[in-house]
Design an enzyme around this catalytic site. Structure first.
Site, short mmCIF file in Angstrom:
data_model
loop_
_atom_site.label_atom_id
_atom_site.label_comp_id
_atom_site.label_asym_id
_atom_site.label_seq_id
_atom_site.Cartn_x
_atom_site.Cartn_y
_atom_site.Cartn_z
N ASP A 55 18.08 1.23 -16.51
CA ASP A 55 17.80 2.31 -17.46
C ASP A 55 18.18 3.64 -16.79
OD1 ASP A 55 15.87 2.92 -15.58
OD2 ASP A 55 14.17 2.75 -16.94
N ASP A 64 16.38 7.38 -15.94
CA ASP A 64 15.08 8.05 -15.91
C ASP A 64 15.25 9.55 -15.72
OD1 ASP A 64 13.40 5.45 -15.54
OD2 ASP A 64 14.85 5.34 -13.89
N ASP A 109 14.25 6.56 -20.08
CA ASP A 109 12.84 6.94 -19.93
C ASP A 109 12.75 8.44 -19.71
OD1 ASP A 109 11.65 4.49 -20.12
OD2 ASP A 109 10.75 4.54 -18.12
P1 DGT Z 1 16.42 0.44 -12.22
O1 DGT Z 1 16.13 1.32 -13.37
O2 DGT Z 1 16.00 -0.97 -12.47
O3 DGT Z 1 17.82 0.53 -11.78
O4 DGT Z 1 15.53 0.90 -10.95
P2 DGT Z 1 14.53 2.12 -10.85
O5 DGT Z 1 14.15 2.26 -9.43
O6 DGT Z 1 15.05 3.32 -11.55
O7 DGT Z 1 13.21 1.58 -11.55
P3 DGT Z 1 12.51 2.03 -12.91
O8 DGT Z 1 13.47 2.66 -13.84
O9 DGT Z 1 11.75 0.85 -13.41
O10 DGT Z 1 11.44 3.10 -12.46
C1 DGT Z 1 11.78 4.29 -11.79
C2 DGT Z 1 10.68 4.68 -10.89
O11 DGT Z 1 9.61 5.24 -11.60
C3 DGT Z 1 10.11 3.48 -10.16
O12 DGT Z 1 10.70 3.35 -8.92
C4 DGT Z 1 8.65 3.75 -10.06
C5 DGT Z 1 8.37 4.73 -11.14
N1 DGT Z 1 7.66 4.19 -12.32
C6 DGT Z 1 8.07 3.22 -13.16
N2 DGT Z 1 7.19 3.06 -14.15
C7 DGT Z 1 6.20 3.95 -13.93
C8 DGT Z 1 4.99 4.30 -14.61
O13 DGT Z 1 4.63 3.73 -15.64
N3 DGT Z 1 4.23 5.32 -14.06
C9 DGT Z 1 4.60 5.97 -12.91
N4 DGT Z 1 3.82 6.92 -12.44
N5 DGT Z 1 5.73 5.66 -12.27
C10 DGT Z 1 6.50 4.67 -12.75
MG MG Z 2 15.44 3.30 -13.64
#
Ligand code: DGT
Ligand code: MG
Length: 376
Positions: free
Chosen positions: A204, A206, A300
């Site tokens: 996604d 962010d 997000d």
């Molecule tokens: P991706 O999108 O799968 O390539 O990898 P990321 O690291 O972007 O992971 P993602 O999009 O699920 O979440 C981004 C970051 O935001 C994650 O490392 C931790 C944080 N995060 C995710 N969901 C929540 C939430 O509901 N609340 C808070 N405070 N932080 C969150």
């Molecule tokens: Mg992400």
């Protein structure tokens, strides 16, 4: 290997937030296997086992060269019996039997397919599997009523399971920027998540949104969403208060500010660039059926007041394990509670403020780790 030709024994600090972990991983076969075991545990709602495998993988990710024999791992933290068995298998046979048979299992395959639907978590997938539903066809034929998120998830299944590229993340960023400055000039957007850590693709995109004047961000999310909707950019959206991680974590945020902290889960309709259109670019009657000039992308959005911005930025940049380890470090080593809103010092009984990520690492007594080295 050292001068005597003996294999190097590695040394790694205990907490992932003390390590510099780039995307340059020298042990991808081992970390891939451990990550799959972690994923399988999480999908089976065994979060404790999931974290154990994630921690083990994050130790291997921190090593400066490939592991060649088990003696090199002596004294490393976070490597339990199970993880060590998997690593040994891979060093001896090139793969782990346990992981290979798990990948082939009907249950794992079904969990992957069903949780690949946006809006479907491990609990729902497990319930469906126990009813004999293993595929999207079976889900459709079952007549189960799907909620709005799940309907969108099924409808855009292929798009949402295709990784988002950096170029697509930039294109989404331009749209979000336009929306934000149209409804509130002076508001600022920051790319967070995996793309801020330098990942070339993600599941996604962010973004964190704020305004330099405290309070001006209030009500911003609904305006941004309305603007995006009116311009036809949204296939799905659901706005909610952010209430994740904070509840179990003590008084880690000023309660009065909580209501202003909003999150929007959305699916964008992103126009494909000319070169991505391929055959679609021809005249209408020659377009193959089912091809479309846009694709669905998960986005997000989070709005934070400027007073909490540094905490929100740190909290939304990830990786998830890095975040978890920061909070564990804060609690276990410093008697502090960290969230994406604030940092509370349990001994001094007060909040420690910060206007930058560097300041938060300083409060925590940690060396600053830049986003590109938070890929635990
Ligand atoms: P991706 O999108 O799968 O390539 O990898 P990321 O690291 O972007 O992971 P993602 O999009 O699920 O979440 C981004 C970051 O935001 C994650 O490392 C931790 C944080 N995060 C995710 N969901 C929540 C939430 O509901 N609340 C808070 N405070 N932080 C969150
Ligand atoms: Mg992400």
């Amino acid at each position: 290997h050292n001068d005597e030709g003996e294999a190097v024994v590695f040394s790694v600090p205990s907490f992932a937030c003390q390590r510099r972990i780039t995307l340059d991983n020298h042990n991808t076969i081992i970390t891939g296997a451990l990550s799959l075991l972690a994923e399988n545990a999480e999908l089976s709602e065994e979060d404790g086992r999931g974290v154990a495998f994630r921690r083990a993988a994050a130790v291997l990710k921190a090593l400066p060269e490939p592991v060649t024999c088990m003696t090199q791992l002596r004294g490393l933290p976070c490597l339990g019996e199970h993880s060590l068995r998997v690593i040994k298998d891979i060093l001896e046979n090139g793969e782990s039997n346990e992981v290979e048979s798990m990948k082939q299992s009907e249950r794992y395959k079904a969990l992957k397919v069903l949780t690949g639907v946006f809006g479907v978590g491990a609990k729902t997938a497990d319930r469906w599997i126990r009813e004999g539903i293993h595929t999207l066809h079976q889900l459709r034929d079952s007549g189960h009523a799907l909620n709005r998120a799940q309907q969108a998830g099924v409808e855009h299944y292929d798009d949402l399971n295709q990784p988002v590229s950096m170029a697509e993340a930039d294109a989404v960023g331009e749209i979000v920027e336009k929306a934000v400055v149209s409804v509130l000039p002076g508001a600022q957007i920051t790319l967070t998540g995996g793309f801020r850590r330098g990942k070339p693709s993600g599941h996604d995109v962010d973004f964190l949104i704020t305004h330099p004047e405290e309070g001006r961000e209030e009500g911003l999310m609904s305006k941004v969403v309305s603007w995006l909707e009116s311009q036809g950019f949204l296939l799905y959206h659901k706005t909610s208060r952010n209430s994740y991680l904070e509840s179990a974590n003590g008084p880690a945020r000023p309660a009065s500010n909580m209501d202003r902290f909003e999150r929007c889960f959305s699916i964008f309709k992103l126009a494909k660039k000319y070169h991505e259109l391929g055959k679609d670019a021809g005249p209408e009657e020659t377009k193959p059926a089912g091809h479309k000039p846009w694709r669905a992308v998960r986005v997000d959005l989070v709005v934070s007041p400027i007073s909490q911005f540094a905490f929100a930025l740190l909290g939304w940049t990830g990786s998830k394990l890095f975040e978890r380890e920061l909070r564990r470090w804060a609690g276990q080593e410093k008697a502090m509670s960290l969230s994406s809103h604030a940092l509370f010092d349990n001994k001094q009984k007060r909040y420690l403020t910060a206007t930058s990520e560097e300041e938060i690492f300083g409060h925590l007594g940690l060396e600053f780790i830049p986003p590109s080295e938070r890929n635990a």
